[in-house]
Scaffold this motif. Structure first.
Motif, PDB file in Angstrom:
ATOM      1  N   ASN A  93       0.816  -1.216   0.000  1.00  0.00           N
ATOM      2  CA  ASN A  93       0.000   0.000   0.000  1.00  0.00           C
ATOM      3  C   ASN A  93       0.847   1.262   0.000  1.00  0.00           C
ATOM      4  OD1 ASN A  93      -2.515  -1.318  -0.009  1.00  0.00           O
ATOM      5  ND2 ASN A  93      -2.401  -1.669   2.185  1.00  0.00           N
ATOM      6  N   ALA A  94       2.046   1.182   0.549  1.00  0.00           N
ATOM      7  CA  ALA A  94       2.930   2.349   0.530  1.00  0.00           C
ATOM      8  C   ALA A  94       3.633   2.516  -0.807  1.00  0.00           C
ATOM      9  CB  ALA A  94       3.962   2.236   1.659  1.00  0.00           C
ATOM     10  N   VAL A  95       4.028   1.405  -1.435  1.00  0.00           N
ATOM     11  CA  VAL A  95       4.790   1.472  -2.691  1.00  0.00           C
ATOM     12  C   VAL A  95       3.879   1.738  -3.890  1.00  0.00           C
ATOM     13  CG1 VAL A  95       6.224   0.126  -4.286  1.00  0.00           C
ATOM     14  CG2 VAL A  95       6.671   0.046  -1.828  1.00  0.00           C
ATOM     15  N   ALA A  96       2.690   1.110  -3.908  1.00  0.00           N
ATOM     16  CA  ALA A  96       1.791   1.211  -5.064  1.00  0.00           C
ATOM     17  C   ALA A  96       0.806   2.364  -4.946  1.00  0.00           C
ATOM     18  CB  ALA A  96       1.037  -0.114  -5.246  1.00  0.00           C
ATOM     19  N   VAL A  97       1.196   3.405  -4.223  1.00  0.00           N
ATOM     20  CA  VAL A  97       0.277   4.511  -3.964  1.00  0.00           C
ATOM     21  C   VAL A  97      -0.126   5.237  -5.247  1.00  0.00           C
ATOM     22  CG1 VAL A  97       2.186   6.100  -3.523  1.00  0.00           C
ATOM     23  CG2 VAL A  97      -0.054   6.561  -2.519  1.00  0.00           C
ATOM     24  N   GLN A  98       0.726   5.241  -6.289  1.00  0.00           N
ATOM     25  CA  GLN A  98       0.423   5.948  -7.526  1.00  0.00           C
ATOM     26  C   GLN A  98      -0.408   5.123  -8.506  1.00  0.00           C
ATOM     27  OE1 GLN A  98       1.107   9.111  -7.760  1.00  0.00           O
ATOM     28  NE2 GLN A  98       2.204   9.111  -5.805  1.00  0.00           N
ATOM     29  N   THR A  99      -0.641   3.860  -8.198  1.00  0.00           N
ATOM     30  CA  THR A  99      -1.445   2.994  -9.077  1.00  0.00           C
ATOM     31  C   THR A  99      -2.591   2.391  -8.261  1.00  0.00           C
ATOM     32  OG1 THR A  99       0.115   1.207  -8.615  1.00  0.00           O
ATOM     33  CG2 THR A  99       0.442   2.453 -10.653  1.00  0.00           C
ATOM     34  N   PRO A 100      -3.676   3.130  -8.094  1.00  0.00           N
ATOM     35  CA  PRO A 100      -4.754   2.700  -7.195  1.00  0.00           C
ATOM     36  C   PRO A 100      -5.388   1.368  -7.557  1.00  0.00           C
ATOM     37  CG  PRO A 100      -5.424   4.595  -8.524  1.00  0.00           C
ATOM     38  CD  PRO A 100      -3.959   4.432  -8.709  1.00  0.00           C
ATOM     39  N   TRP A 101      -5.545   1.071  -8.856  1.00  0.00           N
ATOM     40  CA  TRP A 101      -6.186  -0.190  -9.223  1.00  0.00           C
ATOM     41  C   TRP A 101      -5.291  -1.379  -8.884  1.00  0.00           C
ATOM     42  CZ3 TRP A 101     -11.064  -0.086  -9.610  1.00  0.00           C
ATOM     43  CH2 TRP A 101     -11.723   1.031 -10.128  1.00  0.00           C
ATOM     44  N   LEU A 102      -3.985  -1.221  -9.094  1.00  0.00           N
ATOM     45  CA  LEU A 102      -3.059  -2.274  -8.699  1.00  0.00           C
ATOM     46  C   LEU A 102      -3.044  -2.432  -7.190  1.00  0.00           C
ATOM     47  CD1 LEU A 102      -0.796  -4.300  -9.363  1.00  0.00           C
ATOM     48  CD2 LEU A 102       0.826  -2.393  -9.239  1.00  0.00           C
ATOM     49  N   LEU A 103      -3.082  -1.326  -6.496  1.00  0.00           N
ATOM     50  CA  LEU A 103      -3.110  -1.350  -5.037  1.00  0.00           C
ATOM     51  C   LEU A 103      -4.333  -2.113  -4.525  1.00  0.00           C
ATOM     52  CD1 LEU A 103      -2.302   1.644  -2.738  1.00  0.00           C
ATOM     53  CD2 LEU A 103      -4.419   0.408  -2.393  1.00  0.00           C
ATOM     54  N   LEU A 104      -5.498  -1.770  -5.063  1.00  0.00           N
ATOM     55  CA  LEU A 104      -6.722  -2.449  -4.619  1.00  0.00           C
ATOM     56  C   LEU A 104      -6.695  -3.929  -4.987  1.00  0.00           C
ATOM     57  CD1 LEU A 104      -9.411   0.235  -5.570  1.00  0.00           C
ATOM     58  CD2 LEU A 104      -8.709  -0.439  -3.260  1.00  0.00           C
ATOM     59  N   GLY A 105      -6.210  -4.226  -6.193  1.00  0.00           N
ATOM     60  CA  GLY A 105      -6.165  -5.618  -6.622  1.00  0.00           C
ATOM     61  C   GLY A 105      -5.262  -6.477  -5.755  1.00  0.00           C
ATOM     62  N   LEU A 106      -4.101  -5.955  -5.371  1.00  0.00           N
ATOM     63  CA  LEU A 106      -3.182  -6.718  -4.523  1.00  0.00           C
ATOM     64  C   LEU A 106      -3.756  -6.911  -3.122  1.00  0.00           C
ATOM     65  CD1 LEU A 106       0.242  -5.171  -5.598  1.00  0.00           C
ATOM     66  CD2 LEU A 106      -0.654  -7.442  -6.154  1.00  0.00           C
ATOM     67  N   ASN A 107      -4.451  -5.906  -2.609  1.00  0.00           N
ATOM     68  CA  ASN A 107      -5.084  -6.062  -1.299  1.00  0.00           C
ATOM     69  C   ASN A 107      -6.155  -7.146  -1.319  1.00  0.00           C
ATOM     70  OD1 ASN A 107      -4.588  -3.749   1.020  1.00  0.00           O
ATOM     71  ND2 ASN A 107      -3.946  -3.074  -1.005  1.00  0.00           N
ATOM     72  N   VAL A 108      -6.979  -7.117  -2.359  1.00  0.00           N
ATOM     73  CA  VAL A 108      -8.024  -8.138  -2.476  1.00  0.00           C
ATOM     74  C   VAL A 108      -7.397  -9.521  -2.634  1.00  0.00           C
ATOM     75  CG1 VAL A 108      -9.903  -8.976  -3.935  1.00  0.00           C
ATOM     76  CG2 VAL A 108      -9.742  -6.548  -3.383  1.00  0.00           C
ATOM     77  N   LEU A 109      -6.333  -9.615  -3.423  1.00  0.00           N
ATOM     78  CA  LEU A 109      -5.663 -10.898  -3.631  1.00  0.00           C
ATOM     79  C   LEU A 109      -5.101 -11.455  -2.320  1.00  0.00           C
ATOM     80  CD1 LEU A 109      -4.470 -13.092  -5.497  1.00  0.00           C
ATOM     81  CD2 LEU A 109      -2.479 -11.593  -5.791  1.00  0.00           C
ATOM     82  N   LEU A 110      -4.411 -10.618  -1.561  1.00  0.00           N
ATOM     83  CA  LEU A 110      -3.806 -11.081  -0.306  1.00  0.00           C
ATOM     84  C   LEU A 110      -4.863 -11.499   0.713  1.00  0.00           C
ATOM     85  CD1 LEU A 110      -0.990  -8.394   0.016  1.00  0.00           C
ATOM     86  CD2 LEU A 110      -0.654 -10.847  -0.296  1.00  0.00           C
ATOM     87  N   LEU A 111      -5.894 -10.692   0.862  1.00  0.00           N
ATOM     88  CA  LEU A 111      -6.916 -11.003   1.858  1.00  0.00           C
ATOM     89  C   LEU A 111      -7.762 -12.204   1.450  1.00  0.00           C
ATOM     90  CD1 LEU A 111      -8.092  -7.390   2.805  1.00  0.00           C
ATOM     91  CD2 LEU A 111      -6.646  -8.935   4.142  1.00  0.00           C
ATOM     92  N   THR A 112      -8.086 -12.305   0.162  1.00  0.00           N
ATOM     93  CA  THR A 112      -8.869 -13.447  -0.306  1.00  0.00           C
ATOM     94  C   THR A 112      -8.080 -14.743  -0.161  1.00  0.00           C
ATOM     95  OG1 THR A 112     -10.025 -12.032  -1.893  1.00  0.00           O
ATOM     96  CG2 THR A 112     -10.148 -14.405  -2.250  1.00  0.00           C
ATOM     97  N   GLY A 113      -6.803 -14.692  -0.516  1.00  0.00           N
ATOM     98  CA  GLY A 113      -5.970 -15.888  -0.369  1.00  0.00           C
ATOM     99  C   GLY A 113      -5.852 -16.335   1.074  1.00  0.00           C
ATOM    100  N   LEU A 114      -5.681 -15.384   1.990  1.00  0.00           N
ATOM    101  CA  LEU A 114      -5.583 -15.732   3.407  1.00  0.00           C
ATOM    102  C   LEU A 114      -6.911 -16.256   3.944  1.00  0.00           C
ATOM    103  CD1 LEU A 114      -3.365 -15.639   5.556  1.00  0.00           C
ATOM    104  CD2 LEU A 114      -4.307 -13.459   6.317  1.00  0.00           C
TER     105      LEU A 114
END
Length: 202
Positions: A93-114
């Motif tokens: 979330n700190a590194v991908a701050v300039q790419t919001p769709w990538l940021l949201l997608g990675l968050n959903v991926l991590l939480l869904t996988g867990l």
């Protein structure tokens, strides 16, 4: 974009620490640890990304935290998985701050996988025990039969970790398939002992 990333990170760590971890495992101390790790990583990396060495230092910090162990208390391998995910969310979330769709997608991926990997109904019958036996079995077949009688399940794998001929005991790591009953749980190491009847009214 910083405030958007901060809001996403706080939402993600709330879902991870409370909705997923605490409601399933119930350890308040680790809930606090996950939130502190996540927000700390996010704050540090967000600050460093504005500097010339920000990205390199951020990944270096991730590497250092990844090899640390929480030595103050015993935690399971599953809880270490939550630990790494909390760190990863803060970093992403700190590194991908300039790419919001990538940021949201990675968050959903991590939480869904867990969520899926730690679901209580996933492989609930596949359990593990580290057992200390008051007998030494030289015959692997006899050892397996003894364990299946004690565990009332089908043994899949046995690894002998220690044998003591002086005290006539052995320690084994057992992976087994529990019977199809309501007693099978996803956390076999935790056993609840009921109170005696004469204590029930106190």
């Amino acid at each position: 974009m910083f405030w958007f990333a901060l809001a996403v990170d706080l939402t993600a760590i709330t879902v991870l620490s409370y909705a997923l971890y605490f409601r399933r495992h119930g350890r308040r101390d680790l809930l606090l640890a996950y939130v502190a790790l996540n927000t700390g990583i996010f704050a540090v990396v967000s600050t460093l990304t504005n500097q010339e060495v920000g990205l390199a230092v951020g990944f270096g910090l991730f590497g250092v935290l990844s090899i640390l162990r929480l030595r103050s208390d015993l935690i399971s391998q599953g809880e270490i998985g939550y630990y790494f995910t909390a760190i990863t969310l803060g970093l992403v979330n700190a590194v991908a701050v300039q790419t919001p769709w990538l940021l949201l997608g990675l968050n959903v991926l991590l939480l869904t996988g867990l969520y899926a990997a730690d679901h209580p109904r996933l492989l609930v019958r596949h359990q593990r025990r580290v057992m200390t036996l008051d007998v030494v079995h030289e015959d692997p077949v006899a050892l397996r039969q003894d364990l299946e009688a004690r565990l009332r399940g089908r043994v899949k794998r046995v690894e002998v970790t220690e044998v003591d001929y002086v005290r006539d005991m052995m320690i084994v790591d057992v992976r087994y398939l529990a019977p199809r009953t309501g007693a099978a749980t996803s956390a076999p190491e935790r056993t609840t002992v009921p109170l005696p009847a004469w204590l029930g009214g106190r």
